[in-house]
Motif scaffolding. Structure first.
Motif, mmCIF file in Angstrom:
data_model
loop_
_atom_site.group_PDB
_atom_site.id
_atom_site.type_symbol
_atom_site.label_atom_id
_atom_site.label_comp_id
_atom_site.label_asym_id
_atom_site.label_seq_id
_atom_site.Cartn_x
_atom_site.Cartn_y
_atom_site.Cartn_z
ATOM 1 N N GLN A 113 0.794 -1.328 -0.010
ATOM 2 C CA GLN A 113 -0.012 0.039 0.064
ATOM 3 C C GLN A 113 0.858 1.150 -0.108
ATOM 4 N N THR A 173 -8.554 7.901 -0.548
ATOM 5 C CA THR A 173 -8.223 6.731 -1.258
ATOM 6 C C THR A 173 -7.575 5.540 -0.879
ATOM 7 N N ARG A 230 -6.500 1.833 0.420
ATOM 8 C CA ARG A 230 -7.293 0.640 0.163
ATOM 9 C C ARG A 230 -7.805 -0.039 1.129
ATOM 10 N N ASN A 278 -12.882 -1.339 -0.655
ATOM 11 C CA ASN A 278 -12.916 -0.460 -1.841
ATOM 12 C C ASN A 278 -14.219 -0.498 -2.559
ATOM 13 N N LYS A 319 -13.281 -4.100 -5.419
ATOM 14 C CA LYS A 319 -12.188 -4.215 -6.285
ATOM 15 C C LYS A 319 -11.307 -2.687 -6.342
ATOM 16 N N TRP A 320 -10.166 -2.658 -6.076
ATOM 17 C CA TRP A 320 -9.325 -1.300 -5.731
ATOM 18 C C TRP A 320 -9.349 -0.507 -6.993
ATOM 19 N N LYS A 353 -12.499 1.526 -7.593
ATOM 20 C CA LYS A 353 -12.664 2.542 -6.551
ATOM 21 C C LYS A 353 -11.609 3.906 -7.015
ATOM 22 N N LEU A 354 -10.460 3.585 -7.163
ATOM 23 C CA LEU A 354 -9.510 4.591 -7.480
ATOM 24 C C LEU A 354 -9.651 5.452 -8.595
ATOM 25 N N ASP A 379 -7.713 -6.389 -12.775
ATOM 26 C CA ASP A 379 -7.801 -5.171 -11.982
ATOM 27 C C ASP A 379 -6.483 -4.150 -12.472
#
Length: 421
Positions: free
Chosen positions: A9, A18, A20, A29, A34-35, A38-39, A73
């Motif tokens: 991380q 933001t 995780r 997330n 799923k990261w 989100k980002l 991802d």
């Protein structure tokens, strides 16, 4: 961009959320866990709000985590990061032209052909539309002695060998087929069309089908196509085949393009498009991003399950998406003065229900026969589980859309339809 271990991380700063770790709803997330989604969503929102500090932080985080060689991802993060960076820095047009130039130099006809055939082998993404359209065309032109198919697509003519086989095995006299292929400069090079012409003519001779092959080339945009330029003769039974073609027409010109097709007085017009809406959201960046991300997430997950992990073909197909994603999210079709930016074909996809409304202004829908539907169902049985055929799903208005849908794990991804004047 080099990816890092996604479990490592990066340090977060106090001005953004933001990290995780779990979000306010207690789920990691966001709802899908799923990261990347989100980002990327947070970054799209920051770009829309012009929050430069947050944009820089999120782009940095994505750059640390993304990789075109990682899992799904990481790949989505990599390609959408490129588009978001272009949007934030207003460099989309330059990036798109560079990606296009690199692709043109690195892809030979033989390489492109092998890629298409391999994709057709492992996924019905393209063959679904081919089988449905060929069936509708053959039925509409049955009994005619002089056929003229106008092909407006970028399928390298991989659709037509099976149709030639079907014509060769008809019980009545084998008809004469004229195939006119329409290509724009941005789709395929002239040297490629010469190779395609040679292959098609050779196969037609093998099948014993009287055959004529014409190419309409040199067009910058499909909107330049005219009735006169297509050379339609009065004694020909005409069919128009549009696979992934209408989305390459400027949104404002689509009505005129459809009316031009009507002027050809075709027996049938087949239309196949990917099920996504990049048109109505074109001026709302976050909504356009959401739809683009939804669609390409489905596509990337489908590729992930269809190919073996080390497939070079899968990597090539994923890289092809990078241009489309940049085109959709970071390139304007026109500048502030309303002048075309000259990028060539647009990427403003519309859903089947939207195309239906446009086409119904001048055409009537032709339902696919039971024989054609059975052919499509037989096709899908050749592929892995997850693919289905859906007949005219009900729209929100209560009306039925025209055409049939290919679904991947219950999500509609391809729409196929047939129309008559």
């Amino acid at each position: 961009m080099q990816g890092t271990n996604i479990n490592q991380q990066p340090q977060s700063t106090s001005h953004t959320s933001t990290s995780r770790s779990s979000d306010s709803a207690g789920e990691p997330n966001g709802p899908d866990g799923k990261w990347a989604s989100k980002l990327l969503r947070e970054c799209a929102g920051a770009i829309s709000e012009k929050d430069s500090t947050k944009i820089h932080h999120l782009l940095w985080m994505l750059n640390e985590l993304a990789s075109p060689y990682g899992d799904c991802d990481q790949k989505l993060a990599s390609y959408f990061l490129q588009a978001l960076f272009c949007k934030a820095t207003e460099s989309g047009q330059r990036c798109f032209k560079t990606l296009t130039s690199v692709a043109e130099k690195s892809h030979s006809f033989d390489c492109a052909r092998k890629l298409i055939l391999k994709f057709q082998e492992v996924s019905p993404w393209t063959t679904f539309g081919h089988v449905a359209s060929n069936g509708a065309i053959l039925e509409a032109l049955e009994g005619e002695s002089k056929l003229h198919i106008i092909d407006i697509s970028n399928t390298f003519c991989t659709q037509w060998p099976t149709l030639l086989e079907a014509l060769a095995t008809r019980n009545d006299e084998t008809p004469h087929l004229k195939l006119t292929v329409v290509v724009t400069i941005s789709v395929v090079r002239s040297v490629t069309m010469k190779e395609i012409a040679q292959r098609m003519k050779k196969f037609a001779r093998l099948m014993g089908v009287p055959f004529e092959f014409n190419v309409i080339s040199g067009l910058n945009r499909l909107e330049e196509l005219t009735k006169e330029g297509l050379g339609v003769q009065e004694d020909e039974a005409v069919a128009v085949n549009c696979i992934g073609a209408l989305r390459r027409v400027e949104v404002e010109e689509r009505g005129a393009m459809i009316r031009m097709l009507q002027s050809l007085q075709p027996r049938v017009v087949t239309v196949v498009e990917e099920e996504a809406d990049f048109s109505s959201t074109r001026n709302e960046f976050v909504k356009c991003f959401e739809e683009c991300f939804r669609f390409y997430t489905l596509y990337f997950e489908m590729l992930e399950e269809s190919f073996v992990p080390t497939s070079n073909e899968k990597l090539m197909l994923e890289r092809e998406c990078s241009r489309s994603i940049v085109r959709v999210l970071a390139c304007d079709d026109h500048d502030q003065n309303g002048t075309s930016t000259g990028l060539g074909d647009c990427e403003r996809r519309e859903r089947g229900s939207q195309w239906s409304e446009r086409l119904k202004e001048v055409f009537s829908p032709v339902g696919f026969s039971e024989d054609v539907v059975d052919d499509v169902k037989s096709l899908l049985k050749r592929y892995r589980a997850g693919w289905s055929l859906v007949l005219q799903p009900q729209a929100a208005s209560g009306d039925h859309d025209s055409g049939i849908y290919l679904t991947w794990k219950e999500d509609p991804v391809i729409w196929a339809s047939a129309w008559k004047p």
